[in-house]
Design an enzyme around this catalytic site. Sequence first.
Site, PDB file in Angstrom:
ATOM      1  N   LYS A 491       0.842  -1.197   0.000  1.00  0.00           N
ATOM      2  CA  LYS A 491       0.000   0.000   0.000  1.00  0.00           C
ATOM      3  C   LYS A 491       0.881   1.252   0.000  1.00  0.00           C
ATOM      4  O   LYS A 491       2.094   1.180   0.209  1.00  0.00           O
ATOM      5  CB  LYS A 491      -0.908  -0.004   1.227  1.00  0.00           C
ATOM      6  CG  LYS A 491      -0.174  -0.008   2.556  1.00  0.00           C
ATOM      7  CD  LYS A 491      -1.142  -0.049   3.712  1.00  0.00           C
ATOM      8  CE  LYS A 491      -0.382  -0.038   5.055  1.00  0.00           C
ATOM      9  NZ  LYS A 491      -1.300   0.031   6.197  1.00  0.00           N
ATOM     10  N   TYR A 715      15.020  31.697   2.112  1.00  0.00           N
ATOM     11  CA  TYR A 715      13.850  32.485   2.518  1.00  0.00           C
ATOM     12  C   TYR A 715      13.988  32.971   3.959  1.00  0.00           C
ATOM     13  O   TYR A 715      14.442  32.231   4.842  1.00  0.00           O
ATOM     14  CB  TYR A 715      12.578  31.640   2.408  1.00  0.00           C
ATOM     15  CG  TYR A 715      12.035  31.513   1.000  1.00  0.00           C
ATOM     16  CD1 TYR A 715      11.643  32.639   0.282  1.00  0.00           C
ATOM     17  CD2 TYR A 715      11.885  30.268   0.408  1.00  0.00           C
ATOM     18  CE1 TYR A 715      11.132  32.529  -1.006  1.00  0.00           C
ATOM     19  CE2 TYR A 715      11.374  30.137  -0.883  1.00  0.00           C
ATOM     20  CZ  TYR A 715      10.999  31.275  -1.582  1.00  0.00           C
ATOM     21  OH  TYR A 715      10.492  31.157  -2.852  1.00  0.00           O
TER      22      TYR A 715
END
Length: 820
Positions: A491, A715
């Site tokens: 999965k 940033y």
Amino acid sequence: MKLSSSDIAKIVKGKLTGPADLFVTEIVTDTRQLSITDGILFFALKGKNHDGHNFIDSLYQKGVRIFVVEKLPGEIERYYDTAFIATVNTIEALQLLASFKRKSFHSPVIAITGSAGKTVVKEWLADILGLTTSVIRSPKSYNSQIGVPLSVLKLEDKYKLGIFEAGISLPGEMTRLQKVIDPDIGVITNIGDAHRENFPDSKVKTEEKLKLFVNSSLIVYCRDYEIIHNAILNNKILKSKKLLDWSCENAGAKIFVKKSSLTGGRTGIRMIYNGSTNNFEIPFSDRASVENAITVAAVCLALETPAEVISKGIAGLVSIAMRMELKSGINNCQLIEDYYNSDPGSLGMALEYLKSQDGRETTLILSDFVQSGRDEKDLYGEVAGLIRKTGIKKFIGIGNALVRNSELFDDGARFFYTTDEFVNNLNNIDFRNEIILLKGARIYEFEKIGKLLEQQIHQTVLEVNLDAIAHNLNEFRRHLNQGTRIMAMVKAFAYGAGPAEISALLEYQRVSYLAVAYVDEGVELRNSGVTLPIMVMNPDPSASELMIKHSLEPEIYSFLSLEQFAAVASRHGLISYPVHIKIDTGMHRLGFMPEDIDTMAIRIKDKECLKVVSVFSHLAGSEDPALDYFSHHQVEVFLRAAEQISEALGHSFLRHILNSSGIIRFPQYQFEMVRPGIGMYGVGHFEGLDLKPAGRFKTRISQIKRIRAGEPVGYGCADVSENERIIAILPVGYADGLNRKLGNRNGNLFIKGSKVSIIGNICMDMCMADITGLTAEPGDEAEIFGEKISIDELALKCQTIPYEILTSIPRRVKRVFFRE
């Protein structure tokens, strides 16, 4: 090979049952490598985790009629016109057959052993000697008890030299390999720590390896490894042979070597041998590569290879990639890149691997063979025959010799003089829904083609080692009771690794079931050709039609899910469609509560359209000893519920409750099936398991800058230093799964042998690292997690778990699957 079934029985000392006059043309041990069946002899090899006898019936249905086995199948009369050769040990039988083949080969054979460098020395030696004679070499690192005989069985008189490598991990193995290879010339590279745990000390291991050379006339080795030098001189048989030792330290060696550093990462070597001095340039500077190149040159000098040939070959050495990579290609193609070597023997192995990838048409792009010594018509006629035999749909040849011999190939084949000519015509060739094998000699630079045919050109990739996953699965298998089945969890994009390729591997490894989270994951597996039963753990009721269409089996976890799926199954007129019942034993996610079991069992019994094939639950804290009391409680609740359901339905079913950690910590609760998950990918710590990391997340440096003291990075101007520094900008950010918590010097990358800090805030598509003091260049590799930085270390710094790290890597990051 033209031997009859009775001939084979005599050679391998087996007992023949069935026809004596069936003729063998090819040997197979791997059912995936089966392109034709006429004349195939299948060896049913047995190992700790595999038994070739399990494939006999399916191979018989495909047309195979000759088998070497350790036990005859039941109801043998069912196998009409089939020869079975019964032996005590099929691996030993394979070795006996290879030994027989070796005795019929009358040209020289070189064998290479050692702790490291065997494959590199073999490849480089074959490349250089192949410039003047025809060479057969063992493919890749086929150096085991099985790989060596399979390699030797490829010997034919058209080759004038055989080069094979031999590796061991246990005492007694080299004696068996010596009988198979029986080398005329022996080469030992070095002695290190590999497999040391299986020998009392390095001296014993060295003596074991040298048993390969008991019948050799010449032994080549590095005298600077005293343990090798002493072991040879202390052995009466070995010291009587012609010894060719080389040394950078001892002028008394037969070949004295002086090294010098050259510009551009090259190394100059001066080799003084028999009074003559030879100067060569090696295109490497690291110690291992230089040692390997010197060993290769020493063997060439011993064989009286012309100095100009050695010089040309040594200067042209390239790094050896020890793997065959499977990548996603353009237009729904798959791309297999194999630039490892290019000779007819290696081509045959590569074509077998290509044919083992089921489901699509096959294409081969091949370069000229660089070795000479064989008639071109004979050589490329053999290649054309191989292509026809393996059913290759599309063939493209690149090189002058292939162009000259184009008439030997079928209509539709295309030819180009150079790689650049092919690249310039690429837009005129339609590649779509096919598996493409790139097989080229290194000088043809097929990497150019690979880059153009790849689906995504992205420097950030997740490498997935399929061999590691197979190894880890089998580590769990070692702890299972006989008959316990495996439902493998794939999965969440196979925990980020890529479901289709992983599932195909697991199918070959003969797991019983696969499990996915959602219906679309199961549909993707079906579309990729997976045929195993697949359980869907969180099925959307609106997708019931899709599940039935693709033979996916739902988890039934509530009365609503039961009624909704039963209604669709009934409308389709289905009988006994397989479903799986989930019990909530205390974790309180999906599942029937214990008080609902009786009612649920009565309802499902009345539904002929459904059949319960398994009942399962999930342990909430199987990895935590402090929660063992709760795990035992959950199992008690589970067993009561399973018994209630069984009594109500009147039939048995598979029961499963153990995940990866549960398999190891609660072996008494294996029941009929277990569900290993993230442990198969080498993540987690499990006592008694030798797991190998299967994933390596990496990127490459895009740019390098010198930043003045006091200037910020990233940033928010979050990172400022008082000192001048060198930074690297790398094309990986939080949109690629690099957690923002790793920024501002909390996380690291591994670049050029060192851990370096990630500086500033991590951007969406990029990050920056402080590489001050490193000699790095744009294009250099940077590991995010893998061999040098563990995923557990990463998870700890991100205050999360490895599951989240893996499953956060999106599909835009290219997955590269490889086998060692």
